[in-house]
Design an enzyme around this catalytic site. Sequence first.
Site, short mmCIF file in Angstrom:
data_model
loop_
_atom_site.label_atom_id
_atom_site.label_comp_id
_atom_site.label_asym_id
_atom_site.label_seq_id
_atom_site.Cartn_x
_atom_site.Cartn_y
_atom_site.Cartn_z
N HIS A 144 0.82 -1.21 0.00
CA HIS A 144 0.00 0.00 0.00
C HIS A 144 0.86 1.26 0.00
O HIS A 144 0.39 2.34 -0.39
CB HIS A 144 -0.93 0.01 1.22
CG HIS A 144 -2.26 0.63 0.96
ND1 HIS A 144 -2.42 1.72 0.12
CD2 HIS A 144 -3.50 0.35 1.43
CE1 HIS A 144 -3.71 2.07 0.09
NE2 HIS A 144 -4.37 1.25 0.87
N SER A 145 2.10 1.16 0.42
CA SER A 145 2.98 2.33 0.39
C SER A 145 3.32 2.74 -1.03
O SER A 145 3.82 3.85 -1.26
CB SER A 145 4.28 2.04 1.16
OG SER A 145 4.98 0.96 0.57
#
Length: 504
Positions: free
Chosen positions: A141-142
Site C-alpha cells: 500500500h505504500s
Amino acid sequence: MTPERLTGLDASFLYMETPTLHMHVAMVAVFDPATVPDGYSFRRIRQMIVDRIPQVPVFQRRLVEVPLRLGHPVWVDDPEFDIDNHLRRAALPLPGGMRELGDFAADVTSRQLHRDRPLWEMWVVEGLQDGKIALVAKMHHSTIDGVSGAELLGVLFDLEPEPPVVVHPGDRQLDLRVPSAFELVSHAVLANLFRPIDMGRMALRTTLAVAGVRKVRQSGPGKAAIPLTAPRTSINVSVHARRRVAFAAANLADVKKLKNALHTTVNDVVLAMCAGALRTYLQAGDELPDIPLVAVVPVSVTPDMAELKGSNKVSAMFVQLPCELDDPLERLRLIHEGTKGAKEEHKALGASTLQNWAEHATPNVFAAAARLYTRMKLADRHRPVANLVISNVPGPDVPLYLGGSELLGMFPLGPVMDGMGLNITIMSYRGVLYWGLASDARAVPRLWDFASAIPLALTELMEAAGLESEPFDVPLHLGPGMPPHARWVRTATPPPSMNDTAIA
C-alpha cells in the site's frame, strides 16, 4: 531514479505492518486466452510484462531505511532487480473454479512482501475451468492506492488482442547509486529541523477545521459516524496472518436504476447492499446488533491535491450502516443522509489534514506502537474503531487484454486491519460491479455465504423500490448465490454506458 523520500502517509503503511497485519493491496483478474491470436503462452506474457516494467518506475524501486529510523525511508532503483523474484507461474487444483482461485489468492495475501526488493509480486495462474487463466497480483500500500492502481492497468493491459507495436525511445536507465548513511541521516535531520514550526501551524489549522466540522454536525440533518462507536461483532477481533478470499458480482445497471429512482448515488446503493449482506450474515450467526455498524470509506483526494507527491492521495470518512433496520429502503435513505453529512464534514476538515499529520509521524514510535498493539491484541479490549472497510473504485468500461487474453472480470482486494476483520473492495468493469472480499480467516469463516448475500441484497432493494431487474452479462460463474437474471456468456450487445460510474 533520483532517491525519493516517502511521504508520511505512504510510510505509515510500512510502520503499521506487523507479521499478522499485512499492508498490501491485491487484485485477482480472470482472462479468456481464446482471443490470443497465436494461442496462449506463459512465456509471451512474461516477456510482455518484462518489456513494460521500465515504463513504471514503481516496479523497479526498493526501500532504503534511514539509519536509526530518524526519518521516513526513501525509494531507490534496485540494482539487483530480478523479474523471477516477482513474476511466477502456478496452477489451480481441480476443479479449477472460482473458489479454488479464491483459496489461491488467500494464500498469496496471507504472506508479507519482502522489504529487500521492490514491493510487488504477480502469479500467472493456469488450470481454471474452460481453459481460462488468471493473474493474481499484490503490491504494498505504500506504493499504490485505489486510483493509482486503476491507472496502472493502462500500462499492463491493452485495448485489443494484438496491439500495435509501440517503439519506445529506450529503457529507463537504473540509477545504481544508493545514498550513503551520512546522506540519509543528514537529509532526515534537516527535514526535522522545521517540524516544531510545521506542527504548530498544523495544530492551529486542525483546530479551526474541527470547529468547522462541529458547525456542520450541528446544522446538517445527516451526520458522519464517529470512530469508536461501532458495536462489537465476530468480525471485530485482532487478526491473524491467514486470510480468506471470496468474490461476488452485481449488475451496475440495476444499481444506477436505484440511484436514479431514489435520488441517491451509486456509492450509497453499494453501501446499502453491504448493509443488507451484513444483516443477513449477522442474523445467521444470531449476532445482529441493535445499533448501526460503522464502515470506514476511503476517499480519493487526488483532484484536490494533484500537486501532492507520493503514491497515496486518500483520506477517509466514517459512515453508519443501519443493519438493524428491516426496511431496505429506509437503510438506503439513512445511508444517503449519512454520506452527505460525512462528505460535508470531510470537506470542512480538509483533504490534506490526514496527509499533513502523517508527514510528521515518528517512525520508531509509530512502528513500535503498531507492534505493541498487535502483540497485546488490544483490538479485543476496546470498542471497535469501525466494523469494516468498504472501498469503491470506478473501473474501465471497454474490453481489456493481457498478452492477447480478454479480461473477463477483476476483483480488487484490500488490507484487513486489526479490529476490522473484513475488507470489501469493489471495481466496475463493462457493466458489472466486481466485489473482492478479504477477511481474517478466523473472524469470517463463512465468507462465501456473505458473498452470496450481496446480489440478494440488491434484489431486495430493487423489489422494495418496485423496480424490475435487468439481465446482465457475467462471463464468470461465481457459483451459488448469483441472481437468476445474470447471463453467463457475454453477448455481442454492448454493455450499459459507464460514463457516470465514478463515485458521486
